[in-house]
Design a protein around this motif. Structure first.
Motif, PDB file in Angstrom:
ATOM      1  N   ILE A   1       7.449  -6.728   5.585  1.00  0.00           N
ATOM      2  CA  ILE A   1       8.227  -7.546   6.516  1.00  0.00           C
ATOM      3  C   ILE A   1       9.560  -7.961   5.911  1.00  0.00           C
ATOM      4  O   ILE A   1      10.621  -7.780   6.513  1.00  0.00           O
TER       5      ILE A   1
ATOM      6  N   TYR B   1      -0.040 -11.876   6.201  1.00  0.00           N
ATOM      7  CA  TYR B   1       0.859 -10.725   6.361  1.00  0.00           C
ATOM      8  C   TYR B   1       0.948  -9.915   5.068  1.00  0.00           C
ATOM      9  O   TYR B   1       0.714 -10.436   3.973  1.00  0.00           O
ATOM     10  N   ASP B   2       1.333  -8.655   5.214  1.00  0.00           N
ATOM     11  CA  ASP B   2       1.800  -7.868   4.073  1.00  0.00           C
ATOM     12  C   ASP B   2       3.288  -8.188   3.975  1.00  0.00           C
ATOM     13  O   ASP B   2       4.120  -7.581   4.648  1.00  0.00           O
ATOM     14  N   LYS B   3       3.630  -9.164   3.136  1.00  0.00           N
ATOM     15  CA  LYS B   3       4.981  -9.720   3.143  1.00  0.00           C
ATOM     16  C   LYS B   3       6.057  -8.714   2.758  1.00  0.00           C
ATOM     17  O   LYS B   3       7.181  -8.773   3.276  1.00  0.00           O
TER      18      LYS B   3
ATOM     19  N   LYS C   1      -4.291  -7.467   6.601  1.00  0.00           N
ATOM     20  CA  LYS C   1      -2.859  -7.754   6.568  1.00  0.00           C
ATOM     21  C   LYS C   1      -2.078  -6.714   7.348  1.00  0.00           C
ATOM     22  O   LYS C   1      -1.113  -7.042   8.052  1.00  0.00           O
TER      23      LYS C   1
ATOM     24  N   PHE D   1       5.118  -6.186  14.388  1.00  0.00           N
ATOM     25  CA  PHE D   1       5.915  -4.987  14.617  1.00  0.00           C
ATOM     26  C   PHE D   1       5.931  -4.604  16.100  1.00  0.00           C
ATOM     27  O   PHE D   1       6.948  -4.118  16.608  1.00  0.00           O
TER      28      PHE D   1
ATOM     29  N   ASN E   1       0.385  -7.419  10.491  1.00  0.00           N
ATOM     30  CA  ASN E   1       1.747  -6.887  10.522  1.00  0.00           C
ATOM     31  C   ASN E   1       2.023  -6.115  11.806  1.00  0.00           C
ATOM     32  O   ASN E   1       3.100  -6.218  12.394  1.00  0.00           O
ATOM     33  N   GLU E   2       1.027  -5.335  12.247  1.00  0.00           N
ATOM     34  CA  GLU E   2       1.209  -4.517  13.446  1.00  0.00           C
ATOM     35  C   GLU E   2       1.467  -5.378  14.683  1.00  0.00           C
ATOM     36  O   GLU E   2       2.165  -4.952  15.605  1.00  0.00           O
TER      37      GLU E   2
END
Length: 340
Positions: free
Chosen positions: A148, A143-145, A109, A117, A113-114
């Motif tokens: 975000i 994703y790591d929600k 995750k 980003f 995310n990266e």
């Protein structure tokens, strides 16, 4: 009562769309696919011109085809190149769209995310307000929600198949893609927006000193300062020169193209022509302030190196006419060519 603005999203799938019919259905904003991977969407320009011509606000999204930070940065650079200086009048976000399960197979995750980003950071640095387009499954499982949702806006794809039925998912989403509707016989994705993005983005730009909206919206009344006018946004030679008088012209779309706006004669609806924004005056005497990020100065400098602005005094006059900071552009040209 919660704000709800009716909108849609458009891509190559809507080739031949009747934009007048779209506007007649109450559509007030559109999120347009600008491109995918390292390619521009085939309908990018047509969709942008089409909605702008009907006074519909718009934003963009970029369909990601990379699974590495380096790859996403390359796509972000292509997105920035494609959008040009649209950021000076941005009214809806630019969204990152990653949908291919095979691309993220085996990634954590944090790694997914990266990717987002990397895109967001590049676009923010270039002066664009950014959001994420995704669905509940990806938010929960890819994703790591938390990382975000605490920092970025969300365009949520959760089909309820009814524009009046909101998503029941517990996310802080600003736009909800609810399903599809038809414009004549063409299918279009439908969206509802719950935020006043023109105001939000204007405040965000002001805080980052990116520059204010030009103020030249569709229907604005303007005066000419005594200037050459052009048949198109890109023509090098004017078709005539209009001398200053008390005539009030009307902005036809509000879409700034190559530093120019299309305006319409008050006595002849068929008499449309283009004028440099620096040569227009809003009836309200509003001031126009535009500043440029390093990424935008770099893009202009590359055009200078490619010869798009001529040489010598011609180059200086053109850059000045378009409102570009001549000394900053020249410094960037020197840096790119000579490393100083």
């Amino acid at each position: 009562m919660q704000l709800k603005i009716k909108g849609c999203d458009l891509s190559y799938c809507q080739q031949g769309l009747n934009f007048k019919a779209l506007a007649a259905q109450g559509i007030r904003f559109a999120i347009i696919r600008a491109g995918h991977g390292l390619k521009v969407d085939s309908q990018f320009e047509a969709n942008t011109r089409g909605v702008a011509g009907e006074g519909i606000d718009f934003g963009y999204y970029w369909f990601c085809e990379s699974n590495t930070v380096a790859g996403v940065r390359a796509e972000a650079a292509k997105c920035i190149e494609t959008l040009g200086t649209w950021y000076t009048c941005q009214r809806y976000p630019v969204y990152f769209d990653l949908e291919d399960n095979a691309l993220v197979k085996g990634l954590s995750k944090a790694q997914v995310n990266e990717l987002f980003f990397a895109f967001a950071n590049a676009l923010n640095a270039a002066g664009y307000y950014v959001g994420l387009y995704t669905n509940p499954d990806w938010l929960e499982n890819k994703y790591d929600k938390t990382a975000i949702l605490n920092n970025y806006d969300l365009w949520l794809a959760h089909w309820t198949y009814d524009e009046n039925k909101p998503s029941n998912k517990p996310y802080r989403h600003q736009i909800h893609q609810w399903g599809t509707f038809k414009v004549e016989k063409m299918e279009v994705d439908g969206d509802n927006c719950y935020e006043n993005y023109p105001n939000i983005i204007a405040e965000w730009r002001e805080k980052r000193n990116i520059g204010s909206n030009t103020g030249y919206n569709k229907g604005s009344s303007v005066s000419l300062l005594g200037v050459p006018v052009y048949a198109s946004a890109t023509d090098a030679h004017p078709i005539k020169t209009v001398m200053p008088d008390s005539t009030k012209y009307t902005v036809t779309t509000g879409l700034v193209e190559n530093g120019r706006l299309q305006i319409q004669s008050p006595t002849n609806a068929k008499d449309n022509f283009y004028v440099d924004t620096s040569c227009l005056r809003l009836d309200t005497d509003a001031k126009v302030r535009v500043s440029y990020t390093d990424a935008q100065i770099t893009a202009i400098a590359k055009d200078v190196i490619a010869g798009k602005y001529g040489a010598g005094s011609v180059r200086i006059n053109l850059l000045t006419k378009y409102g570009y900071p001549v000394e900053e552009v020249q410094a960037k040209v020197n840096q790119l060519l000579y490393g100083k």
